[in-house]
Design an enzyme around this catalytic site. Structure first.
Site, PDB file in Angstrom:
ATOM      1  CG  ASP A   1      -2.079   1.261   0.707  1.00 52.71           C
ATOM      2  OD1 ASP A   1      -2.490   1.463   0.208  1.00 52.71           O
ATOM      3  OD2 ASP A   1      -2.298   0.754   2.614  1.00 52.71           O
TER       4      ASP A   1
ATOM      5  CG  ASP B   1      -0.604   1.208   7.586  1.00 48.57           C
ATOM      6  OD1 ASP B   1      -0.399  -0.469   8.514  1.00 48.57           O
ATOM      7  OD2 ASP B   1      -1.654   1.515   7.325  1.00 48.57           O
TER       8      ASP B   1
END
Length: 329
Positions: free
Chosen positions: A203, A220
């Site tokens: 991502d 993340d």
């Protein structure tokens, strides 16, 4: 009234602080909810110490084994002095903890700004760092985490939207368009051939990259999975101008190829992966629609206007699927 059967709805500030303090960190009572919807993430102030980031995992999304694989990937990268924000470990080496019914991890707080994707120097450094990350990612595969594939991101997404969300007036158009998109995606994969899948961030948009100390810091890794390397590169290309994207790609790959060898066949997958992301994003909102945080923060979703605009965007993307891929300069 909120459905209190959902654990996230019971995750009060007091519970967040109690969870952090259960690991021996004394809080000063300050807590700040950060921008996260899939999980719940908080900055928790500590007594006479820097705040920590507490990430509480959405129930039933990842197994413990899948979360720990993500953590292990981050540890491997950090051990090579790569700029990633890895979870903290206790004295026993544990990084995944539980409190009552919640699973959570703690992270150091890191500040920074978004990278300037129009800056050639930033793109070059991003390419260098991703080349090093992928060099590590190619050493061995994930065993528990999934693969980014046409079935989960494409077919399953279209099926969910068709069955439960698309308005009746648009269902025929969406169904026909979905079939055409899947055919176009499959053709892109055939054109690419048997490309290698490695462990990737998954991502890699600007919001998950913090620019500090004159370098990109990657945060993340929640969506880390097995995918072609191009999955972490194509989101760095901005704008609709093909020539601009060619120049951006050239800068990224100049840095990337210093550490890892990029397979140019993967350029056939750029628009296919973009399409899969678009399909999966709508399905993600649909799957989470019963969580009150989603209607509150995405009020435009699941309206007649939204689905009409979504179909128009997908039609434009169908055209992009048929265009020649970007080329190496």
């Amino acid at each position: 009234m909120l459905d209190n059967s959902q654990p996230f709805y019971q995750l009060t500030p007091d519970r967040v602080i109690d969870a952090v303090e259960s690991l021996g960190h004394l809080s000063d009572g300050r807590i700040l909810a950060l921008n996260s919807y899939e999980n719940r993430v908080y900055q928790v102030g500590l007594d006479e110490r820097e705040p920590l980031i507490a990430k509480f995992y959405r129930p039933e999304r990842w197994s413990d084994a899948q979360i720990l694989e993500e953590h292990q990937f981050c540890f491997e990268l950090a051990e090579q002095e790569l700029p990633v924000v890895a979870p903290l470990r206790n004295a026993d080496g544990d990084s995944l903890f539980s409190f009552e019914s919640y699973r959570f991890a703690l992270y150091p707080r890191r500040g920074g700004r978004a990278p300037e994707l129009g800056d050639p120097d930033h793109l070059y450094q991003l390419g260098q760092t991703l080349g090093r990350i992928h060099l590590m990612g190619a050493r061995h595969p994930f065993q528990a985490r999934p693969v980014l594939d046409i079935q989960s991101y494409g077919r399953d997404s279209i099926e969910l939207i068709t069955e439960a969300f698309i308005p009746v007036s648009l269902r025929a158009a969406y169904t026909s368009l979905g079939a055409d998109l899947l055919a176009g995606i499959e053709q892109c994969y055939r054109n690419a051939g048997d490309v290698r899948r490695i462990r990737v961030h998954g991502d890699c948009h600007g919001g998950n990259i913090l620019w500090r100390d004159d370098m990109p810091n990657f945060v993340d890794f929640d969506d880390a999975r097995m995918a072609p390397a191009i999955q972490d590169l194509w989101m760095l290309l901005t704008g609709d101008d093909r020539q601009q994207q060619q120049l951006q790609l050239s800068e990224v790959l100049d840095g990337y190829n210093e550490f890892a060898e990029f397979d140019p066949r993967e350029l056939h997958l750029v628009e296919a992966l973009r399409t899969l992301r678009m399909l999966n994003y709508s399905a993600w909102l649909a799957r989470r629609w019963e969580d009150p945080a989603f209607p509150r923060n995405f009020p435009w979703f699941n309206t007649e206007r939204y689905w009409g605009e979504h179909i128009l965007q997908l039609r434009e993307q169908l055209s992009a699927l048929g265009e020649p891929p970007l080329q190496l300069l």
